[in-house]
Motif scaffolding. Structure first.
Motif, short mmCIF file in Angstrom:
data_model
loop_
_atom_site.label_atom_id
_atom_site.label_comp_id
_atom_site.label_asym_id
_atom_site.label_seq_id
_atom_site.Cartn_x
_atom_site.Cartn_y
_atom_site.Cartn_z
N UNK A 18 -68.41 -31.35 16.52
CA UNK A 18 -67.15 -31.11 17.23
C UNK A 18 -67.39 -30.12 18.38
N UNK A 19 -68.02 -28.98 18.09
CA UNK A 19 -68.48 -28.00 19.08
C UNK A 19 -67.37 -27.37 19.92
N UNK A 20 -66.15 -27.36 19.37
CA UNK A 20 -65.04 -26.80 20.15
C UNK A 20 -64.68 -25.40 19.66
N UNK A 46 -70.99 -25.50 9.92
CA UNK A 46 -72.18 -25.83 10.70
C UNK A 46 -71.78 -26.83 11.78
N UNK A 47 -72.06 -26.52 13.02
CA UNK A 47 -71.66 -27.42 14.12
C UNK A 47 -72.68 -27.25 15.25
N UNK A 48 -73.71 -28.10 15.26
CA UNK A 48 -74.85 -27.87 16.15
C UNK A 48 -74.48 -27.88 17.63
N UNK A 49 -74.91 -26.84 18.35
CA UNK A 49 -74.70 -26.79 19.79
C UNK A 49 -75.51 -27.89 20.49
N UNK A 50 -76.72 -28.11 20.02
CA UNK A 50 -77.61 -29.13 20.62
C UNK A 50 -78.23 -30.00 19.53
N UNK A 51 -78.56 -31.25 19.89
CA UNK A 51 -79.36 -32.06 18.97
C UNK A 51 -80.72 -31.37 18.79
N UNK A 73 -45.64 -14.79 8.06
CA UNK A 73 -44.22 -15.17 8.04
C UNK A 73 -43.97 -16.67 8.21
N UNK A 74 -44.77 -17.47 7.55
CA UNK A 74 -44.59 -18.92 7.64
C UNK A 74 -45.19 -19.56 8.87
N UNK A 75 -45.78 -18.72 9.73
CA UNK A 75 -46.45 -19.23 10.93
C UNK A 75 -47.95 -19.20 10.72
N UNK A 76 -48.66 -20.04 11.46
CA UNK A 76 -50.12 -20.00 11.35
C UNK A 76 -50.76 -20.27 12.72
N UNK A 77 -51.72 -19.40 13.06
CA UNK A 77 -52.50 -19.53 14.30
C UNK A 77 -53.94 -19.84 13.91
N UNK A 78 -54.69 -20.46 14.81
CA UNK A 78 -56.08 -20.81 14.51
C UNK A 78 -57.00 -20.35 15.62
N UNK A 79 -58.14 -19.85 15.23
CA UNK A 79 -59.16 -19.43 16.19
C UNK A 79 -60.51 -19.90 15.67
N UNK A 80 -61.37 -20.36 16.56
CA UNK A 80 -62.69 -20.81 16.14
C UNK A 80 -63.73 -20.35 17.16
#
Ligand code: V55
Ligand code: FE
Length: 480
Positions: A18-20, A46-51, A73-80
């Motif tokens: 995915x790499x995002x 695990x999400x390889x940057x390069x093959x 409070x019932x809300x959800x944020x996501x960071x990766x």
């Protein structure tokens, strides 16, 4: 530009990279997230940057990302974010992979010989006010728990002698101590194992070293209120195979399994070794000491289920033929026997979780993922290549099982969130990857009623590649 990943099971279908790196504020939620789910769920992916420069490689070699769901409070944020390891920085600078195959430095480019090759891709652990991303072949990497920015490689301010820190640690929630080990502690293919305790402030205490019967993939271990157990199963590393550019691990059915047991605050000279037939377990569910008996509950099979480990030994065993089971191994510390007895607790499954209040104690309820053919065909996901299609709650005393599955969805590791309501079993949260859709759902269940389906579903606008492990950190534990 970079080139495409190989079209092998480690990189296709749900294993497609995915790499995002992203920030998503206020995710769309179907249903209602209980307000008492307040904290952060960290997941290592695990999400390889390069093959790989070698062409093919395995799923578990991918660069580590940490994904975090912040619930409030019932809300959800996501960071990766990627863990900005020395390896990832070197690869990015070269705009290609300089490193060879999984845990084989002999396959690395000359320009990175002797340089760090850890990918920090297995488990996020928050302890002593620090967030660490772990990988069993190297030291941990420290991240900022809020921004996920990489702070640096972590060795307890230079105090740790071990060159490795396992991806699995064990927390005693009552003392706040974290129990840790590292194998191949003195280097590649070594039989040295380190064992240490981190006090609740995050200070390293009493690092000790001992030898194991052979160099084995020691993925997990267990600790009780009195003992520590080090299982050694015959997935072995051979230096000659590494030098020939081969796999770090191969299955060796000529070797027995061993379990070393010592008092958890004791000296390694007190280690007592038990021996039994070859088997393999990635994960132990729990363990406890009851008078003279030590019980270890584990997801175990007759062979290592990872295809690349079997391939190195020239075997290929269908997962359904590996005798996978949830079992209890019991050790009599007062007797003379040098082996264990096994009791079956439940059907085949993996990535087990229990409520924190039950850690190191006699307990009843556990959660784990299974592949059950009646719940759908195999879909490629994760290192075994057949993703789990079922999530179960099992009462290990009665054998009662309640399960959840959804059509064409593979399910990742459950995480348990404790409820503050008395008598409430808490919540289970699981990522589901949806076949042929470039997005995922995150299911939130009442733990006791997992079979009733989710009470809320977070609609992710992107696909979440198979995480290895995650951990829940209640908001009040996070230092702000
Ligand atoms: C596992 C995962 C690993 C690894 C060794 O799930 C074993 C088992 C994600 O990395 O390096
Ligand atoms: Fe694991």
């Amino acid at each position: 530009m970079t080139h495409a990943f190989p079209q092998t099971p480690d990189f296709i279908v749900h294993n497609e990279p995915v790499r995002i790196e992203c920030d998503i504020y206020d995710l769309i939620v179907k249903g209602k997230i209980p307000e008492e789910i307040n904290g952060v769920w960290y997941r290592s992916i695990p999400d390889p940057q390069y093959p790989s420069k070698e062409g093919n490689d395995v799923f578990i070699s991918g660069d580590g990302m940490v994904g975090a769901f912040y619930f409030e409070n019932g809300h959800v944020d996501y960071k990766c974010r990627y863990v900005m390891t020395e390896r990832l920085k070197n690869d990015r600078a070269a705009r290609r992979s300089l490193y060879g195959v999984y845990r084989n430095p002999f396959t690395d480019d000359a320009s990175v010989q002797g340089k760090g090759r850890g990918v920090a891709n297995t488990t996020p652990v928050y302890h002593g006010g620090k967030l660490l991303a772990l990988k069993e072949d190297s030291l941990a990497w420290e991240l900022d728990p809020i921004t996920l920015e990489t702070i640096g490689e972590f060795d307890y301010e230079g105090k740790l002698k071990s060159k490795t820190m396992s991806a699995h640690t064990r927390l005693d929630p009552e003392t706040g101590e974290l129990f840790v080990f590292g194998y191949e502690a003195s280097g590649l293919a070594s039989t040295d194992v380190s064992y240490w305790i981190v006090d609740k402030e995050g200070q390293l205490k009493n690092e000790q070293w001992f030898k194991v019967p052979y160099c084995a993939m020691m993925h997990d271990f267990v600790v009780t209120k009195e003992h520590v157990l080090f299982p050694v199963f015959p997935t072995v590393c051979e230096l000659e195979r590494l030098k020939a550019g081969g796999s770090h691990w191969g299955w060796d059915s000529s070797k027995n399994s061993f379990v070393g047991i010592m008092p958890r605050y004791g000296d390694v000279s007190e280690m007592r070794w038990f021996e039994g037939p070859p088997a393999f377990s990635y994960h132990m569910m729990n363990a406890y000491t009851d008078h003279n008996m030590v019980h270890m509950d584990l997801c175990v099979a007759d062979v290592n289920v990872f295809p690349f480990v079997q391939e190195a030994a020239g075997i290929k065993i269908n997962p359904a033929q590996t005798n996978g089971r949830l079992a209890r191994w019991s050790f009599d510390m007062a007797g003379n026997s040098d082996t264990w007895t096994e009791t079956i607790l439940g059907p085949d499954g993996e990535i087990p979780r229990i409520a924190e209040k039950d850690f190191m104690k006699d307990y009843e309820i556990a959660y784990y993922a299974n592949f059950m053919i009646q719940n759908g065909r195999p879909i490629i996901s994760g290192p075994v290549h057949a993703g789990f299609n079922t999530a179960s709650r099992i009462n290990i005393k009665t054998g009662e099982i309640k399960s959840f599955s959804a059509p064409d969805v593979t399910l990742q590791e459950p995480v348990h969130v404790t409820s503050k309501q008395s008598g409430h079993e808490g919540y289970i949260i699981i990522v589901g990857e949806i076949f042929e859709k470039d997005r995922s759902d995150v299911y939130i269940f009442e733990a006791k009623k997992i079979d009733a389906g989710p009470i809320a579903t977070i609609k992710m606008p992107l696909r979440l590649r198979d995480a290895v492990h995650g951990n829940w950190v209640p908001a009040e534990q996070l230092k702000r």
